[in-house]
Design a protein around this motif. Structure first.
Motif, mmCIF file in Angstrom:
data_model
loop_
_atom_site.group_PDB
_atom_site.id
_atom_site.type_symbol
_atom_site.label_atom_id
_atom_site.label_comp_id
_atom_site.label_asym_id
_atom_site.label_seq_id
_atom_site.Cartn_x
_atom_site.Cartn_y
_atom_site.Cartn_z
ATOM 1 N N ARG A 27 0.818 -1.204 0.000
ATOM 2 C CA ARG A 27 0.000 0.000 0.000
ATOM 3 C C ARG A 27 0.853 1.256 0.000
ATOM 4 O O ARG A 27 1.773 1.384 0.812
ATOM 5 N N THR A 28 0.535 2.165 -0.903
ATOM 6 C CA THR A 28 1.242 3.433 -0.961
ATOM 7 C C THR A 28 0.426 4.511 -0.263
ATOM 8 O O THR A 28 -0.802 4.548 -0.365
ATOM 9 N N PHE A 29 1.104 5.391 0.432
ATOM 10 C CA PHE A 29 0.445 6.452 1.181
ATOM 11 C C PHE A 29 0.685 7.831 0.593
ATOM 12 O O PHE A 29 0.110 8.801 1.062
ATOM 13 N N GLY A 30 1.531 7.908 -0.404
ATOM 14 C CA GLY A 30 1.840 9.183 -1.028
ATOM 15 C C GLY A 30 2.995 9.897 -0.354
ATOM 16 O O GLY A 30 3.929 10.340 -1.015
ATOM 17 N N SER A 31 2.913 10.011 0.940
ATOM 18 C CA SER A 31 3.986 10.628 1.709
ATOM 19 C C SER A 31 3.966 10.040 3.115
ATOM 20 O O SER A 31 2.906 9.976 3.746
ATOM 21 N N TYR A 32 5.111 9.616 3.599
ATOM 22 C CA TYR A 32 5.183 8.987 4.902
ATOM 23 C C TYR A 32 6.595 9.089 5.460
ATOM 24 O O TYR A 32 7.574 9.025 4.726
ATOM 25 N N ALA A 33 6.659 9.232 6.747
ATOM 26 C CA ALA A 33 7.945 9.240 7.416
ATOM 27 C C ALA A 33 8.400 7.803 7.656
ATOM 28 O O ALA A 33 7.588 6.885 7.745
ATOM 29 N N MET A 34 9.692 7.628 7.759
ATOM 30 C CA MET A 34 10.239 6.315 8.052
ATOM 31 C C MET A 34 11.249 6.440 9.179
ATOM 32 O O MET A 34 11.845 7.498 9.373
ATOM 33 N N GLY A 35 11.426 5.358 9.882
ATOM 34 C CA GLY A 35 12.348 5.396 10.993
ATOM 35 C C GLY A 35 13.019 4.065 11.240
ATOM 36 O O GLY A 35 12.645 3.038 10.668
ATOM 37 N N TRP A 53 9.237 12.580 4.887
ATOM 38 C CA TRP A 53 9.000 12.182 3.512
ATOM 39 C C TRP A 53 9.981 12.842 2.555
ATOM 40 O O TRP A 53 10.527 12.176 1.663
ATOM 41 N N SER A 54 10.203 14.125 2.712
ATOM 42 C CA SER A 54 11.075 14.859 1.809
ATOM 43 C C SER A 54 12.554 14.584 2.064
ATOM 44 O O SER A 54 13.397 14.880 1.214
ATOM 45 N N PRO A 100 2.447 6.622 8.456
ATOM 46 C CA PRO A 100 1.735 7.147 7.287
ATOM 47 C C PRO A 100 1.422 8.636 7.385
ATOM 48 O O PRO A 100 0.300 9.065 7.139
ATOM 49 N N ARG A 101 2.405 9.396 7.752
ATOM 50 C CA ARG A 101 2.355 10.845 7.816
ATOM 51 C C ARG A 101 3.700 11.364 7.355
ATOM 52 O O ARG A 101 4.711 10.691 7.528
ATOM 53 N N PRO A 102 3.755 12.558 6.765
ATOM 54 C CA PRO A 102 5.060 13.054 6.291
ATOM 55 C C PRO A 102 6.004 13.465 7.412
ATOM 56 O O PRO A 102 7.219 13.492 7.209
#
Length: 124
Positions: A27-35, A53-54, A100-102
């Protein structure tokens, strides 16, 4: 919905380096933070590093600042953790996680999806 696969863990001597990778699919969320978070035996899972995301915002645990670098390649849906000057206390299972948040998050409960983890062992 989202699958995360970590790689790059292994055994390294103190002072050495490892580069962890985490590939996301599904599933793609468009923009998401990763850790990245880690857990040593008998200890609670702790935050290590996160990236927006950026890629313009990063945050690190005090214990790894100046030694670890998180980065991402959104075209490949991949996040990396470059670990330099490794110490025995860095030994743990390292988990990749997605929020699932930028914006970044620094607590494990703020992440929705997790990989299976990759073992990092640092010998003295």
């Amino acid at each position: 919905q989202v699958q995360l696969v970590e790689s790059g863990g292994g055994l390294v001597q103190a002072g050495g380096s490892l580069r962890l990778s985490c590939a996301a699919s599904g599933r793609t969320f468009g923009s998401y933070a990763m850790g990245w978070l880690r857990q040593a035996p008998g200890k609670e899972r702790e935050f290590v590093a996160a990236i927006s995301w950026s890629g313009g915002t990063t945050h690190y645990a005090d214990s790894v600042k100046g030694r670890f670098t998180i980065s991402r390649d959104n075209a490949k849906n991949t996040v990396y953790l470059q670990m330099d000057s490794l110490k025995p206390e860095d030994t743990a299972v390292y988990y990749c996680a997605v929020r699932p948040r930028p914006q970044i998050a620094t607590h494990s409960y703020e992440y929705n999806y997790w990989g299976q983890g990759t073992q990092v062992t640092v010998s003295s």
